[in-house]
Design an enzyme around this catalytic site. Structure first.
Site, PDB file in Angstrom:
ATOM      1  N   THR A   1      -0.697  -0.221  -4.620  1.00  0.00           N
ATOM      2  CA  THR A   1      -1.784   0.741  -4.747  1.00  0.00           C
ATOM      3  C   THR A   1      -1.245   2.011  -5.394  1.00  0.00           C
ATOM      4  O   THR A   1      -0.126   2.440  -5.111  1.00  0.00           O
ATOM      5  CB  THR A   1      -2.410   1.075  -3.383  1.00  0.00           C
ATOM      6  OG1 THR A   1      -1.401   1.599  -2.510  1.00  0.00           O
ATOM      7  CG2 THR A   1      -3.042  -0.162  -2.750  1.00  0.00           C
TER       8      THR A   1
ATOM      9  N   ASP B   1       0.862  -1.185   0.000  1.00  0.00           N
ATOM     10  CA  ASP B   1       0.000   0.000   0.000  1.00  0.00           C
ATOM     11  C   ASP B   1       0.895   1.230   0.000  1.00  0.00           C
ATOM     12  O   ASP B   1       1.265   1.757   1.050  1.00  0.00           O
ATOM     13  CB  ASP B   1      -0.915  -0.025   1.226  1.00  0.00           C
ATOM     14  CG  ASP B   1      -2.023   1.006   1.142  1.00  0.00           C
ATOM     15  OD1 ASP B   1      -2.088   1.736   0.133  1.00  0.00           O
ATOM     16  OD2 ASP B   1      -2.827   1.092   2.088  1.00  0.00           O
ATOM     17  N   ILE B   2       1.264   1.670  -1.220  1.00  0.00           N
ATOM     18  CA  ILE B   2       2.221   2.768  -1.365  1.00  0.00           C
ATOM     19  C   ILE B   2       1.584   4.031  -1.951  1.00  0.00           C
ATOM     20  O   ILE B   2       2.156   5.105  -1.859  1.00  0.00           O
ATOM     21  CB  ILE B   2       3.426   2.338  -2.228  1.00  0.00           C
ATOM     22  CG1 ILE B   2       2.971   1.895  -3.617  1.00  0.00           C
ATOM     23  CG2 ILE B   2       4.209   1.207  -1.545  1.00  0.00           C
ATOM     24  CD1 ILE B   2       4.095   1.610  -4.592  1.00  0.00           C
ATOM     25  N   LYS B   3       0.428   3.887  -2.607  1.00  0.00           N
ATOM     26  CA  LYS B   3      -0.357   5.006  -3.170  1.00  0.00           C
ATOM     27  C   LYS B   3       0.505   5.994  -3.957  1.00  0.00           C
ATOM     28  O   LYS B   3       0.385   7.213  -3.793  1.00  0.00           O
ATOM     29  CB  LYS B   3      -1.137   5.725  -2.080  1.00  0.00           C
ATOM     30  CG  LYS B   3      -2.221   4.863  -1.425  1.00  0.00           C
ATOM     31  CD  LYS B   3      -3.083   5.677  -0.479  1.00  0.00           C
ATOM     32  CE  LYS B   3      -4.156   4.823   0.166  1.00  0.00           C
ATOM     33  NZ  LYS B   3      -3.609   3.913   1.193  1.00  0.00           N
ATOM     34  N   ARG B   4       1.336   5.488  -4.839  1.00  0.00           N
ATOM     35  CA  ARG B   4       2.161   6.355  -5.658  1.00  0.00           C
ATOM     36  C   ARG B   4       1.306   6.978  -6.774  1.00  0.00           C
ATOM     37  O   ARG B   4       0.332   6.385  -7.211  1.00  0.00           O
ATOM     38  CB  ARG B   4       3.334   5.588  -6.265  1.00  0.00           C
ATOM     39  CG  ARG B   4       4.299   4.990  -5.236  1.00  0.00           C
ATOM     40  CD  ARG B   4       4.907   6.074  -4.338  1.00  0.00           C
ATOM     41  NE  ARG B   4       6.038   5.557  -3.579  1.00  0.00           N
ATOM     42  CZ  ARG B   4       6.041   5.328  -2.273  1.00  0.00           C
ATOM     43  NH1 ARG B   4       4.964   5.569  -1.562  1.00  0.00           N
ATOM     44  NH2 ARG B   4       7.119   4.879  -1.662  1.00  0.00           N
TER      45      ARG B   4
END
Length: 293
Positions: free
Chosen positions: A127, A99-102
């Site tokens: 993510t 879950d890094i939401k880059r």
């Protein structure tokens, strides 16, 4: 790839184990004192805690989501814990979502993709935030095609602030999240796996349930990562509407599992985590069955 690509693996895990995604968003403060070894660093203690939770839940959870911020906040010690947690999931052949939401573009996005789909931080899924445009997603797609990886892109999120931008209306009457979702669905058509779902998945929050049936029908061949169950207010009967006969998505729970020991005195933290995982799995399974009747 453990013999098949990540989206087929995830589909198979949901079929056999249910929809629970255990969120290893592990803050050091979450650990009970009985689980803390004062001769070890916070990161080392977190790894031991995560390993115990993985061992206790691996036959009842479809996958694990590791939120990188909890590890970054501890500096190098935390990033070592992040690496070791992902390594344990790979060792056990369990599905890992980073879950890094880059949400960046060009060479920066290429390097993010390399960092999280190869090497020490390798995961099965990441993510991503697509709101900068589709060119923030495309650098990850060669890994989907060549290494069987997958992505979950933010579309309609579970937080109250989703109303600030995602619900704004386009000229044609669609919500902005519909515009984003439609573009991602079109992009994902070239990445369908044997199970029928695309490697380009979507993060669809489970807290705003009025549109659940419409969203599921609109993206029939898209796998959803569904946050918002439990602590954020999403109920099992609401969550079930985002699934497709009990598959087509995974439902994340972090604090409710990590801190389950606080509500189950007399149980070890690992036993309590397993108990909460099983409870959640059965509650959502019953809700899915009720929908089909």
């Amino acid at each position: 790839m453990n013999g098949m690509n990540s989206i087929d693996r995830l589909y198979a895990e949901v079929e056999s184990k249910g929809v629970v995604c255990v969120g290893l968003d592990t803050d050091f403060s979450y650990l009970p004192q009985t689980a803390v070894d004062k001769t070890k660093t916070p990161g080392e203690n977190i790894v031991a805690y995560n390993k115990a939770l993985i061992e206790a839940t691996k036959d009842a959870a479809a996958c694990y989501k590791v939120q990188i911020a909890y590890y970054e906040a501890l500096g190098l010690d935390g990033m070592t814990a992040y690496r070791e947690t992902l390594a344990e999931l790979r060792r056990q052949k369990l599905v890992a979502i980073a879950d890094i939401k880059r949400g960046d573009i060009a060479k920066t996005a290429e390097l993010y993709a390399r960092a999280h789909f190869e090497g020490e931080f390798e995961a099965d899924f990441v993510t991503l935030s697509p709101y900068m445009g589709l060119d923030s997603i495309t650098p990850y797609l060669p890994y989907c095609k060549e290494k069987g990886k997958g992505v979950f892109c933010l579309v309609r999120t579970s937080n109250p602030g989703a109303k600030d931008f995602e619900y704004e209306k386009a000229a044609d009457g669609r919500h902005f999240y519909d515009v984003v979702g439609d573009k991602l669905a079109a992009l994902g058509k070239d990445f369908k796996a044997a199970c029928g779902y695309s490697a380009v998945g979507m993060v669809i929050g489970g807290t705003h349930t009025e549109e659940a049936a419409e969203i599921r029908a609109r993206y029939r061949d898209t796998m959803f990562l569904i946050p918002g169950y439990g602590a954020q207010g999403g109920k099992a009967e609401d969550i079930a509407r985002y699934l497709n006969r009990g598959n087509g998505g995974v439902v994340n729970s972090s604090r409710a599992i990590l801190l389950a020991y606080q509500k189950q005195p007399g149980m070890s933290f690992a036993e309590a985590a397993r108990s909460e995982t099983l409870r959640m799995r059965e509650e959502i399974a019953h809700a899915c069955q009720a929908l089909q009747q």
